[in-house]
Motif scaffolding. Structure first.
Motif, PDB file in Angstrom:
ATOM      1  N   ARG A 199       0.840  -1.211   0.000  1.00  0.00           N
ATOM      2  CA  ARG A 199       0.000   0.000   0.000  1.00  0.00           C
ATOM      3  C   ARG A 199       0.868   1.251   0.000  1.00  0.00           C
ATOM      4  O   ARG A 199       0.587   2.220  -0.702  1.00  0.00           O
ATOM      5  CB  ARG A 199      -0.944   0.007   1.200  1.00  0.00           C
ATOM      6  CG  ARG A 199      -2.192  -0.820   0.999  1.00  0.00           C
ATOM      7  CD  ARG A 199      -3.257  -0.513   2.026  1.00  0.00           C
ATOM      8  NE  ARG A 199      -2.801  -0.635   3.402  1.00  0.00           N
ATOM      9  CZ  ARG A 199      -2.906  -1.745   4.135  1.00  0.00           C
ATOM     10  NH1 ARG A 199      -3.457  -2.821   3.640  1.00  0.00           N
ATOM     11  NH2 ARG A 199      -2.464  -1.773   5.379  1.00  0.00           N
ATOM     12  N   ALA A 200       1.935   1.226   0.781  1.00  0.00           N
ATOM     13  CA  ALA A 200       2.845   2.371   0.822  1.00  0.00           C
ATOM     14  C   ALA A 200       3.513   2.560  -0.540  1.00  0.00           C
ATOM     15  O   ALA A 200       3.666   3.707  -1.008  1.00  0.00           O
ATOM     16  CB  ALA A 200       3.905   2.168   1.906  1.00  0.00           C
ATOM     17  N   MET A 201       3.866   1.471  -1.192  1.00  0.00           N
ATOM     18  CA  MET A 201       4.469   1.566  -2.521  1.00  0.00           C
ATOM     19  C   MET A 201       3.486   2.174  -3.517  1.00  0.00           C
ATOM     20  O   MET A 201       3.871   2.980  -4.363  1.00  0.00           O
ATOM     21  CB  MET A 201       4.935   0.186  -2.995  1.00  0.00           C
ATOM     22  CG  MET A 201       6.141  -0.331  -2.226  1.00  0.00           C
ATOM     23  SD  MET A 201       6.622  -2.009  -2.694  1.00  0.00           S
ATOM     24  CE  MET A 201       7.458  -1.661  -4.237  1.00  0.00           C
ATOM     25  N   ASP A 202       2.220   1.804  -3.399  1.00  0.00           N
ATOM     26  CA  ASP A 202       1.191   2.392  -4.266  1.00  0.00           C
ATOM     27  C   ASP A 202       1.116   3.899  -4.063  1.00  0.00           C
ATOM     28  O   ASP A 202       1.057   4.662  -5.031  1.00  0.00           O
ATOM     29  CB  ASP A 202      -0.185   1.780  -3.974  1.00  0.00           C
ATOM     30  CG  ASP A 202      -0.298   0.319  -4.380  1.00  0.00           C
ATOM     31  OD1 ASP A 202       0.565  -0.166  -5.135  1.00  0.00           O
ATOM     32  OD2 ASP A 202      -1.261  -0.334  -3.922  1.00  0.00           O
ATOM     33  N   GLU A 203       1.125   4.322  -2.814  1.00  0.00           N
ATOM     34  CA  GLU A 203       1.038   5.751  -2.501  1.00  0.00           C
ATOM     35  C   GLU A 203       2.252   6.512  -3.025  1.00  0.00           C
ATOM     36  O   GLU A 203       2.119   7.604  -3.587  1.00  0.00           O
ATOM     37  CB  GLU A 203       0.891   5.972  -0.994  1.00  0.00           C
ATOM     38  CG  GLU A 203      -0.413   5.457  -0.426  1.00  0.00           C
ATOM     39  CD  GLU A 203      -1.613   6.216  -0.935  1.00  0.00           C
ATOM     40  OE1 GLU A 203      -1.522   7.449  -1.147  1.00  0.00           O
ATOM     41  OE2 GLU A 203      -2.663   5.579  -1.134  1.00  0.00           O
ATOM     42  N   LEU A 207       2.083   6.862  -6.774  1.00  0.00           N
ATOM     43  CA  LEU A 207       1.174   7.950  -7.147  1.00  0.00           C
ATOM     44  C   LEU A 207       1.833   9.308  -6.952  1.00  0.00           C
ATOM     45  O   LEU A 207       1.689  10.203  -7.789  1.00  0.00           O
ATOM     46  CB  LEU A 207      -0.120   7.864  -6.335  1.00  0.00           C
ATOM     47  CG  LEU A 207      -1.054   6.715  -6.720  1.00  0.00           C
ATOM     48  CD1 LEU A 207      -2.171   6.590  -5.681  1.00  0.00           C
ATOM     49  CD2 LEU A 207      -1.631   6.933  -8.101  1.00  0.00           C
ATOM     50  N   ALA A 208       2.562   9.471  -5.856  1.00  0.00           N
ATOM     51  CA  ALA A 208       3.247  10.734  -5.589  1.00  0.00           C
ATOM     52  C   ALA A 208       4.291  11.016  -6.665  1.00  0.00           C
ATOM     53  O   ALA A 208       4.431  12.162  -7.127  1.00  0.00           O
ATOM     54  CB  ALA A 208       3.894  10.715  -4.204  1.00  0.00           C
ATOM     55  N   ILE A 209       5.008   9.964  -7.055  1.00  0.00           N
ATOM     56  CA  ILE A 209       6.018  10.117  -8.115  1.00  0.00           C
ATOM     57  C   ILE A 209       5.344  10.566  -9.401  1.00  0.00           C
ATOM     58  O   ILE A 209       5.809  11.493 -10.074  1.00  0.00           O
ATOM     59  CB  ILE A 209       6.804   8.803  -8.318  1.00  0.00           C
ATOM     60  CG1 ILE A 209       7.701   8.533  -7.105  1.00  0.00           C
ATOM     61  CG2 ILE A 209       7.629   8.844  -9.604  1.00  0.00           C
ATOM     62  CD1 ILE A 209       8.313   7.148  -7.079  1.00  0.00           C
ATOM     63  N   PRO A 222      14.194   7.303  -3.667  1.00  0.00           N
ATOM     64  CA  PRO A 222      14.830   6.599  -2.544  1.00  0.00           C
ATOM     65  C   PRO A 222      13.812   5.955  -1.590  1.00  0.00           C
ATOM     66  O   PRO A 222      14.058   4.873  -1.052  1.00  0.00           O
ATOM     67  CB  PRO A 222      15.632   7.694  -1.836  1.00  0.00           C
ATOM     68  CG  PRO A 222      15.896   8.703  -2.906  1.00  0.00           C
ATOM     69  CD  PRO A 222      14.670   8.685  -3.781  1.00  0.00           C
ATOM     70  N   ILE A 223      12.681   6.593  -1.417  1.00  0.00           N
ATOM     71  CA  ILE A 223      11.640   6.019  -0.557  1.00  0.00           C
ATOM     72  C   ILE A 223      11.098   4.753  -1.193  1.00  0.00           C
ATOM     73  O   ILE A 223      10.939   3.717  -0.530  1.00  0.00           O
ATOM     74  CB  ILE A 223      10.509   7.041  -0.310  1.00  0.00           C
ATOM     75  CG1 ILE A 223      11.056   8.253   0.432  1.00  0.00           C
ATOM     76  CG2 ILE A 223       9.350   6.393   0.455  1.00  0.00           C
ATOM     77  CD1 ILE A 223      10.102   9.430   0.482  1.00  0.00           C
ATOM     78  N   TYR A 224      10.812   4.829  -2.490  1.00  0.00           N
ATOM     79  CA  TYR A 224      10.279   3.668  -3.195  1.00  0.00           C
ATOM     80  C   TYR A 224      11.290   2.519  -3.171  1.00  0.00           C
ATOM     81  O   TYR A 224      10.922   1.366  -2.934  1.00  0.00           O
ATOM     82  CB  TYR A 224       9.923   4.039  -4.637  1.00  0.00           C
ATOM     83  CG  TYR A 224       9.098   2.987  -5.317  1.00  0.00           C
ATOM     84  CD1 TYR A 224       7.715   2.972  -5.194  1.00  0.00           C
ATOM     85  CD2 TYR A 224       9.698   1.992  -6.070  1.00  0.00           C
ATOM     86  CE1 TYR A 224       6.952   1.995  -5.801  1.00  0.00           C
ATOM     87  CE2 TYR A 224       8.948   1.008  -6.682  1.00  0.00           C
ATOM     88  CZ  TYR A 224       7.578   1.017  -6.546  1.00  0.00           C
ATOM     89  OH  TYR A 224       6.824   0.040  -7.140  1.00  0.00           O
TER      90      TYR A 224
END
Length: 66
Positions: A14-18, A21-23, A35-37
């Motif tokens: 779910r965090a990867m999905d978010e 989307l932000a990217i 880096p977060i991804y």
């Protein structure tokens, strides 16, 4: 102090999905989130590896008790 929810594959995905989307929404500046991804990808691999190892342990224990 509040208790944190456990880290699960579902939560990481779910965090990867978010983050994805932000990217996308940030356009060319979205690379700032890479880096977060990448960290989430590593965490997901580690979590899956742990699950695989635990499955192996459980299978071994079942064989021992048979």
């Amino acid at each position: 102090m509040a208790r944190q929810a456990p880290v699960t594959i579902e939560r990481i995905e779910r965090a990867m999905d978010e983050v994805a989307l932000a990217i996308d929404m940030a356009g060319d500046r979205g690379t700032i989130y890479l880096p977060i991804y990448e960290r989430l990808e590593r965490e997901l691999q580690e979590c899956r590896a742990k699950q695989t190892t635990l499955s192996s342990v459980r299978a071994r224990l079942e064989r021992l008790s048979a």
